[in-house]
Scaffold this active site. Structure first.
Site, short mmCIF file in Angstrom:
data_model
loop_
_atom_site.label_atom_id
_atom_site.label_comp_id
_atom_site.label_asym_id
_atom_site.label_seq_id
_atom_site.Cartn_x
_atom_site.Cartn_y
_atom_site.Cartn_z
N LYS A 45 37.43 32.44 46.44
CA LYS A 45 36.12 33.00 46.84
C LYS A 45 36.18 33.42 48.32
O LYS A 45 37.01 32.93 49.08
CB LYS A 45 34.97 32.01 46.63
CG LYS A 45 35.06 30.70 47.47
CD LYS A 45 34.51 30.80 48.89
CE LYS A 45 34.77 29.53 49.69
NZ LYS A 45 34.72 29.71 51.14
N ASP A 89 32.29 23.02 47.17
CA ASP A 89 32.48 24.38 46.64
C ASP A 89 32.82 24.40 45.16
O ASP A 89 32.86 25.46 44.54
CB ASP A 89 33.65 25.08 47.36
CG ASP A 89 33.33 25.46 48.78
OD1 ASP A 89 32.14 25.45 49.14
OD2 ASP A 89 34.28 25.76 49.53
O1 C5P Z 1 32.93 18.89 50.10
P1 C5P Z 1 34.24 19.16 50.73
O2 C5P Z 1 35.27 18.14 50.36
O3 C5P Z 1 34.74 20.54 50.56
O4 C5P Z 1 34.00 18.96 52.29
C1 C5P Z 1 35.05 18.79 53.20
C2 C5P Z 1 34.47 18.40 54.53
O5 C5P Z 1 33.81 19.51 55.14
C3 C5P Z 1 33.45 17.31 54.50
O6 C5P Z 1 34.05 16.04 54.55
C4 C5P Z 1 32.64 17.59 55.76
O7 C5P Z 1 33.33 17.13 56.90
C5 C5P Z 1 32.64 19.11 55.82
N1 C5P Z 1 31.46 19.70 55.16
C6 C5P Z 1 30.22 19.60 55.76
N2 C5P Z 1 29.14 20.14 55.13
C7 C5P Z 1 29.25 20.78 53.97
C8 C5P Z 1 30.51 20.91 53.35
C9 C5P Z 1 31.60 20.36 53.98
O8 C5P Z 1 30.08 19.02 56.84
N3 C5P Z 1 28.17 21.30 53.40
#
Ligand code: C5P
Length: 319
Positions: free
Chosen positions: A21, A148
């Site tokens: 994406k 995501d």
């Molecule tokens: O959800 P995901 O594993 O992709 O997120 C990775 C990191 O990115 C999270 O641990 C956080 O530090 C940051 N993040 C965030 N806010 C979001 C998505 C991700 O702070 N909405």
């Protein structure tokens, strides 16, 4: 190659297509009580994809091989996490799978490659193991594994709110738009680092209340460019993370400068937390022509490049 979507039961090996994406819009609204950021995004699937080949077994063994040695095939890989979560929550200990990942989406690039692989594992194993989970059930599970991941299951063009997992599909007939996508293969960006920088640099001006968040969500929903997604009213391409990542990562500065110099594009931006960047074109044919004329220049600057069409779907079975 014919792609089919939806569910199927299967006892033979299956192939699942896991597209990347890009972010046409990424707005960091504020901080949430769970420590994540509250986001308002428009995500768009593109036809740069990884492929998973999955065979099931009844010995309870879940194994992963990857054709890219730089990527872990261990317990931290989202494919393994997804398989184990699905089995533990809805299956039994006898359910196993042999999974091979053909990696085409660059790693740590802001293109949700890992999330799409995890989403593909959920959809593929749900079919192979005959679990019959519905799409909403799979999306809930995906949301536990990564912000995501629910988007990657459905894909297309969607508004994504909350951590990114709250989806509002847009009523857009398939867009013919395309991008030239570039990434420096020597540079990866950690998503937590990018959000951490955003918090340090802009945290004091983040919105604070749910009321303010909802106001911004509504402003985005009403944007005219979301009605057609065509060059008659092109997306303005905003990425709040770009504002904090670009000043610190020369590879992003160089990529944006090179893309901005290409003819005919309707804007350039970084995708997600970077470092991949893209230039937007009205059609694939136009983007391809520009890329072919400039590929050597991009390569000489150390950038990998791809020409990608917009997709109207996310993870699909390949037949
Ligand atoms: O959800 P995901 O594993 O992709 O997120 C990775 C990191 O990115 C999270 O641990 C956080 O530090 C940051 N993040 C965030 N806010 C979001 C998505 C991700 O702070 N909405």
């Amino acid at each position: 190659m014919r792609i089919s979507s939806g569910f199927m039961k299967a006892s033979h090996p299956i192939k699942v297509n896991a597209p990347a994406k890009i972010n046409l819009h990424l707005e960091v609204l504020g901080l949430r009580t769970d420590g994540f950021h509250e986001l308002a995004m428009v995500m768009q699937s593109i036809d740069l994809a990884d492929y998973l080949e999955i065979t099931s077994n009844k010995e309870g063994l879940i194994t992963l091989t990857v054709d890219d040695p730089s990527l872990s095939a261990g317990n931290e890989n989202l494919i393994i996490k997804a398989a184990k979560l699905l089995r533990d929550r809805f299956g039994n200990n006898h359910l196993g799978a042999t999974i091979h990942l053909q990696k085409n989406i660059p790693i740590g690039a802001g293109l949700a490659g890992g999330s799409s692989d995890g989403a593909a594992a959920l959809m593929g194993l749900n079919a192979l193991w005959g679990l019959d989970l519905t799409k909403p059930q799979l999306k809930d599970l995906a949301g536990e594994l990564g912000s995501d991941m629910p988007f990657c299951l459905d894909g297309g063009t969607q508004l994504c709110f909350g951590r990114g997992e709250k989806l509002e599909p847009l009523n857009i007939s398939s867009s013919s738009m395309a991008v030239i996508l570039v990434k420096d293969p020597a540079v990866s960006i950690s998503t937590p680092w990018a959000y951490g920088r955003s918090k340090e640099l802009k945290g004091s001006s983040y919105l604070k209340s749910d009321f303010e968040f909802e106001q911004r969500r509504q402003q985005l929903r009403e944007k005219s460019w979301l009605r057609f997604l065509s060059i008659s009213d092109p997306p303005p391409l905003n990425n709040d993370l770009q504002q904090v990542v670009e000043p610190e990562i020369p590879a992003v500065q160089d990529a944006l400068k090179l893309l901005s110099a290409l003819p005919g594009s309707f804007g350039v931006a970084m995708s997600g937390s970077g470092p991949s960047c893209f230039a937007l074109y009205s059609t694939y044919v136009e983007a391809k022509e520009v890329l072919e004329k400039n590929r050597v220049r991009l390569e000489d600057s150390g950038l990998e490049s791809w020409c990608c069409s917009f997709l109207s779907q996310g993870v699909t079975f390949e037949s």
